[in-house]
Write an enzyme that holds these catalytic residues in place. Structure first.
Site, mmCIF file in Angstrom:
data_model
loop_
_atom_site.group_PDB
_atom_site.id
_atom_site.type_symbol
_atom_site.label_atom_id
_atom_site.label_comp_id
_atom_site.label_asym_id
_atom_site.label_seq_id
_atom_site.Cartn_x
_atom_site.Cartn_y
_atom_site.Cartn_z
ATOM 1 C CE1 TYR A 154 -4.058 2.037 0.901
ATOM 2 C CE2 TYR A 154 -2.597 3.115 2.468
ATOM 3 C CZ TYR A 154 -3.798 3.073 1.777
ATOM 4 O OH TYR A 154 -4.735 4.066 1.966
ATOM 5 C CE LYS A 158 -3.773 5.040 -1.207
ATOM 6 N NZ LYS A 158 -4.812 5.371 -2.201
HETATM 7 P P1 NAP Z 1 -13.288 2.228 1.762
HETATM 8 O O1 NAP Z 1 -14.272 2.674 2.776
HETATM 9 O O2 NAP Z 1 -12.714 0.867 1.854
HETATM 10 O O3 NAP Z 1 -13.914 2.455 0.311
HETATM 11 C C1 NAP Z 1 -13.193 2.119 -0.844
HETATM 12 C C2 NAP Z 1 -14.164 1.902 -1.958
HETATM 13 O O4 NAP Z 1 -13.393 1.550 -3.140
HETATM 14 C C3 NAP Z 1 -15.129 0.748 -1.694
HETATM 15 O O5 NAP Z 1 -16.446 1.133 -2.007
HETATM 16 C C4 NAP Z 1 -14.615 -0.340 -2.623
HETATM 17 O O6 NAP Z 1 -15.608 -1.225 -3.113
HETATM 18 C C5 NAP Z 1 -14.065 0.470 -3.781
HETATM 19 N N1 NAP Z 1 -13.167 -0.322 -4.599
HETATM 20 C C6 NAP Z 1 -12.243 -1.226 -4.197
HETATM 21 N N2 NAP Z 1 -11.653 -1.805 -5.245
HETATM 22 C C7 NAP Z 1 -12.213 -1.268 -6.353
HETATM 23 C C8 NAP Z 1 -12.039 -1.488 -7.740
HETATM 24 N N3 NAP Z 1 -11.130 -2.370 -8.212
HETATM 25 N N4 NAP Z 1 -12.789 -0.774 -8.620
HETATM 26 C C9 NAP Z 1 -13.718 0.102 -8.161
HETATM 27 N N5 NAP Z 1 -13.935 0.348 -6.856
HETATM 28 C C10 NAP Z 1 -13.193 -0.332 -5.953
HETATM 29 O O7 NAP Z 1 -12.004 3.210 1.721
HETATM 30 P P2 NAP Z 1 -11.822 4.729 2.215
HETATM 31 O O8 NAP Z 1 -11.290 4.695 3.582
HETATM 32 O O9 NAP Z 1 -13.017 5.536 1.884
HETATM 33 O O10 NAP Z 1 -10.585 5.155 1.277
HETATM 34 C C11 NAP Z 1 -10.755 5.811 0.031
HETATM 35 C C12 NAP Z 1 -9.375 6.138 -0.535
HETATM 36 O O11 NAP Z 1 -8.637 6.919 0.391
HETATM 37 C C13 NAP Z 1 -8.539 4.890 -0.805
HETATM 38 O O12 NAP Z 1 -7.732 5.098 -1.954
HETATM 39 C C14 NAP Z 1 -7.643 4.828 0.430
HETATM 40 O O13 NAP Z 1 -6.470 4.113 0.169
HETATM 41 C C15 NAP Z 1 -7.408 6.295 0.693
HETATM 42 N N6 NAP Z 1 -7.040 6.596 2.075
HETATM 43 C C16 NAP Z 1 -7.876 6.284 3.115
HETATM 44 C C17 NAP Z 1 -7.466 6.602 4.411
HETATM 45 C C18 NAP Z 1 -8.324 6.316 5.610
HETATM 46 O O14 NAP Z 1 -7.847 6.556 6.743
HETATM 47 N N7 NAP Z 1 -9.545 5.818 5.455
HETATM 48 C C19 NAP Z 1 -6.224 7.219 4.630
HETATM 49 C C20 NAP Z 1 -5.415 7.500 3.545
HETATM 50 C C21 NAP Z 1 -5.821 7.205 2.270
HETATM 51 P P3 NAP Z 1 -15.944 -2.613 -2.334
HETATM 52 O O15 NAP Z 1 -16.643 -2.196 -1.104
HETATM 53 O O16 NAP Z 1 -16.828 -3.345 -3.296
HETATM 54 O O17 NAP Z 1 -14.627 -3.260 -2.089
#
Ligand code: NAP
Length: 253
Positions: A154, A158
């Site tokens: 990851y 990133k």
């Molecule tokens: P999340 O709640 O896990 O949501 C991610 C979404 O992406 C889910 O709806 C998932 O669908 C979808 N997804 C996964 N694989 C996919 C694919 N191949 N094609 C299309 N959609 C796909 O994550 P989040 O926390 O909102 O994070 C969103 C972004 O921010 C990510 O890139 C994450 O790495 C980044 N981020 C998050 C955090 C944090 O603290 N939360 C911090 C830094 C960066 P499914 O449910 O069907 O799997």
């Protein structure tokens, strides 16, 4: 007085979490929004919310790592909502493990969604952006890009997205397209809830421990990231490109 054309935005991974908040925010900002996620039916609630608030939205089910499906989806969005000139590459997964336990599948899956997916989406929309002489791409990086135990896959993806961001900014700037990255810290979503579960602690305790290390003394919310996206995709942000902003409640990751 000049009027701004109604623009179409694509937000990937928008069925929940940060992506859903970004989709809602961009709709409130006046964009027609393609709510894109793996499962089209999972996008329905966000689409319904946007429409109930008077906006325009379309649910699109696609795996961002699937080249053919991405191309077809982007063409459908252009036909239904209009030329997509805003792209938020937000879809993401985690497959955490220490290096000695990390499988090739764990590595490939994370690279596939974050890097291949962002590349395929950006390549599919860039023609619409250059044609419109306007475009905004925002890539979701992470504070993990600076290194995070258990996240060799990851963190690498990133960090890679930051290089991708800066390179696209160089290539596309002369066409009116800006490309920036947001690197969130701890945001309350199902992704961080899953990490807490994997570590065997309650989400409340996990959040409290994180907040104790964050200068603004709280964990982040999806709306905090949506606010930053709103700035980067705005008409007035045309001189801001190739940047990575850490939205993490303080100066350090
Ligand atoms: P999340 O709640 O896990 O949501 C991610 C979404 O992406 C889910 O709806 C998932 O669908 C979808 N997804 C996964 N694989 C996919 C694919 N191949 N094609 C299309 N959609 C796909 O994550 P989040 O926390 O909102 O994070 C969103 C972004 O921010 C990510 O890139 C994450 O790495 C980044 N981020 C998050 C955090 C944090 O603290 N939360 C911090 C830094 C960066 P499914 O449910 O069907 O799997």
């Amino acid at each position: 007085m000049t009027t701004t054309p109604r623009r179409t935005a694509i937000v990937t991974g928008a069925a929940r979490g940060i992506g859903a908040a970004v989709a809602r925010r961009l709709a409130a900002d006046g964009f027609a929004v393609a709510v894109l996620d793996l499962d089209e039916s999972a996008c329905a609630a966000v689409v319904a919310e946007i429409e109930a608030a008077g906006g325009r939205a379309l649910a699109v089910g696609v795996d961002v790592a699937d080249e053919g499906a991405v191309q077809t989806a982007v063409e459908r969005i252009a036909d239904t909502l209009g030329e997509p000139t805003v792209l938020v590459n937000n879809a993401g997964i985690i497959r955490d493990n220490l290096l000695f336990k990390m499988t090739v599948d764990d590595w490939d899956a994370v690279m596939g969604v974050h890097l291949r997916g962002s590349f395929l989406m950006a390549r599919a929309v860039q023609g619409y952006m250059t044609h419109a002489s306007f475009g905004r791409i925002v890539n979701l990086s992470s504070t993990s890009a600076l290194g995070n135990r258990g996240q060799a896959n990851y963190a690498t993806a990133k960090a890679g997205l930051q290089g991708f961001t800066k390179t696209l900014a160089l290539e596309l700037g002369k066409f009116g397209v800006t490309v920036n990255a947001i690197a969130p810290g701890f945001i309350e979503t199902e992704m961080t809830a899953a990490t807490a579960a994997r570590m065997g602690v309650s989400f409340e305790d996990f959040k409290a421990a994180a907040a104790a290390e964050i200068p603004v003394a709280r964990t982040g919310r999806p709306e905090d990231i949506a606010h930053a996206v709103s700035y980067f995709v705005s008409e007035g942000a045309g001189f801001t490109s190739g940047q990575v902003i850490y939205v993490a409640g303080g100066p350090k990751a």
